[in-house]
Design a protein around this motif. Structure first.
Motif, PDB file in Angstrom:
ATOM      1  N   LYS A  56      40.392 -22.580  75.886  1.00 51.70           N
ATOM      2  CA  LYS A  56      40.352 -21.417  74.994  1.00 51.70           C
ATOM      3  C   LYS A  56      40.554 -21.876  73.551  1.00 51.70           C
ATOM      4  CE  LYS A  56      45.270 -20.157  75.358  1.00 51.70           C
ATOM      5  NZ  LYS A  56      46.203 -19.061  75.677  1.00 51.70           N
ATOM      6  N   PRO A  57      39.918 -21.202  72.606  1.00 53.20           N
ATOM      7  CA  PRO A  57      40.010 -21.626  71.206  1.00 53.20           C
ATOM      8  C   PRO A  57      41.303 -21.167  70.564  1.00 53.20           C
ATOM      9  CG  PRO A  57      38.632 -19.682  71.385  1.00 53.20           C
ATOM     10  CD  PRO A  57      39.010 -20.061  72.796  1.00 53.20           C
ATOM     11  N   LEU A  58      41.611 -21.782  69.428  1.00 53.69           N
ATOM     12  CA  LEU A  58      42.693 -21.294  68.596  1.00 53.69           C
ATOM     13  C   LEU A  58      42.309 -19.932  68.021  1.00 53.69           C
ATOM     14  CD1 LEU A  58      43.517 -24.593  66.659  1.00 53.69           C
ATOM     15  CD2 LEU A  58      44.920 -23.541  68.451  1.00 53.69           C
ATOM     16  N   THR A  59      43.286 -19.201  67.522  1.00 56.66           N
ATOM     17  CA  THR A  59      43.026 -17.880  66.960  1.00 56.66           C
ATOM     18  C   THR A  59      41.994 -17.967  65.840  1.00 56.66           C
ATOM     19  OG1 THR A  59      45.308 -17.255  67.477  1.00 56.66           O
ATOM     20  CG2 THR A  59      44.104 -15.848  65.933  1.00 56.66           C
ATOM     21  N   ASN A  60      41.018 -17.077  65.898  1.00 52.72           N
ATOM     22  CA  ASN A  60      39.950 -16.987  64.887  1.00 52.72           C
ATOM     23  C   ASN A  60      39.041 -18.221  64.857  1.00 52.72           C
ATOM     24  OD1 ASN A  60      40.899 -14.446  64.006  1.00 52.72           O
ATOM     25  ND2 ASN A  60      42.367 -15.421  62.619  1.00 52.72           N
TER      26      ASN A  60
END
Length: 296
Positions: free
Chosen positions: A98-102
């Motif tokens: 999953k990516p970091l926020t934004n």
């Protein structure tokens, strides 16, 4: 015998999509019982941007401001400080993709000036008398294949001495006429790039015809942009006094990691082109360029 540290994934092809979970094993082989200060695993994703040497003088400020873009970071404690027995020890792990926020997880890509990489990094911490043991393993992130019908855009082309771009004087170029078709300039990376061409006329015999896949990498920020075109692969589709009036197939598979879905962001772009290059027996070289869009 040194400590052997390895990361083994349950998925042999190492391909993952956003939202999935990476499952695997950390394998440690030691000749004797050892003491450690903890075992950890990190999962990282980043975009590494570089400026070509020919642009460094022009973009000094830009060159100094280009930094890797962090896309993913997740740390996992595998084992607390303690001891490992002699022989092989295997420790299972799970980590989210999953990516970091934004942030967005772009497809894995190995280029010349842009690299999008995702790594698992295992670490065995030792005391100050012993060196830490590290191991890295790259895994691949891809977009999920589209389920809708991919729109095709057939490109019929004509190449002759009058259609060539960036040529001021056509008098030295042999007179020739080539027609052809590209099945679609909107290409699925999962399918080959296809088409055909036919030599209708040429004053001088044609020595060879090549199909070249080119990456167009653009790095940029507030200080400026740097755009570079480099060859990925070159495939010869005809050689030696190529006959006229015969349809010659064009067939090229997109290479893994060296190509990806066309990507355009505020800081970088990864685009692709296909060149058809014709070399005559007198060594004249003419090239026709076709910008393409790659999707998955």
């Amino acid at each position: 015998m040194a400590i052997q540290l390895d990361i083994l994934l349950k998925r042999p092809n190492k391909i993952y999509h956003e939202g999935e979970t990476i499952c695997g094993i950390i394998s440690i082989k030691t000749p004797t019982e050892i003491k450690h200060e903890g075992i950890s695993l990190s999962i990282e994703g980043f975009v590494d941007l570089q400026i070509s040497s020919q642009n460094v003088g022009t973009f000094d400020a830009f060159y100094n401001s280009v930094k890797p873009i962090q896309l993913m970071l997740f740390n996992l404690d595998i084992a607390r400080p303690g001891r490992l027995p002699s022989g092989r020890t295997e420790i299972s792990f799970e980590a989210p993709v999953k990516p970091l926020t934004n942030k967005v997880l772009y497809e894995s890509y190995h280029g010349v000036f842009i690299n999008v990489q995702y790594l698992l990094k295992a670490l065995i911490q030792r005391n100050f008398l012993n060196k830490d043991v590290r191991k890295s393993l790259e895994f691949i992130v891809e977009n999920r294949p589209r389920t809708d019908t991919i729109m095709t855009k057939v490109d019929k082309f004509v190449i002759n001495q009058n259609t060539l771009a960036n040529v001021n004087d056509c008098s030295n170029i042999p007179k020739f006429h080539i027609i052809g078709t590209i099945d679609s300039v909107i290409c699925s990376i999962l399918k080959p790039f296809k088409g055909e061409l036919k030599i209708e006329h040429s004053d001088i015999p044609i020595k060879s015809i090549d199909v070249q896949l080119v990456r167009v990498e653009t790095c940029g920020c507030a200080e400026g942009f740097s755009k570079d075109c480099t060859e990925i692969q070159n495939i010869q589709i005809a050689e030696g006094n190529v006959a006229t009036g015969i349809s010659i197939p064009i067939f090229m598979v997109f290479p893994r990691l060296f190509s990806c879905s066309t990507t355009k962001t505020a800081n970088f772009k990864i685009e692709f082109e296909v060149n058809i290059s014709i070399v005559f027996e007198d060594e004249h070289l003419v090239t026709e360029n076709f910008p393409i869009t790659i999707i998955r």
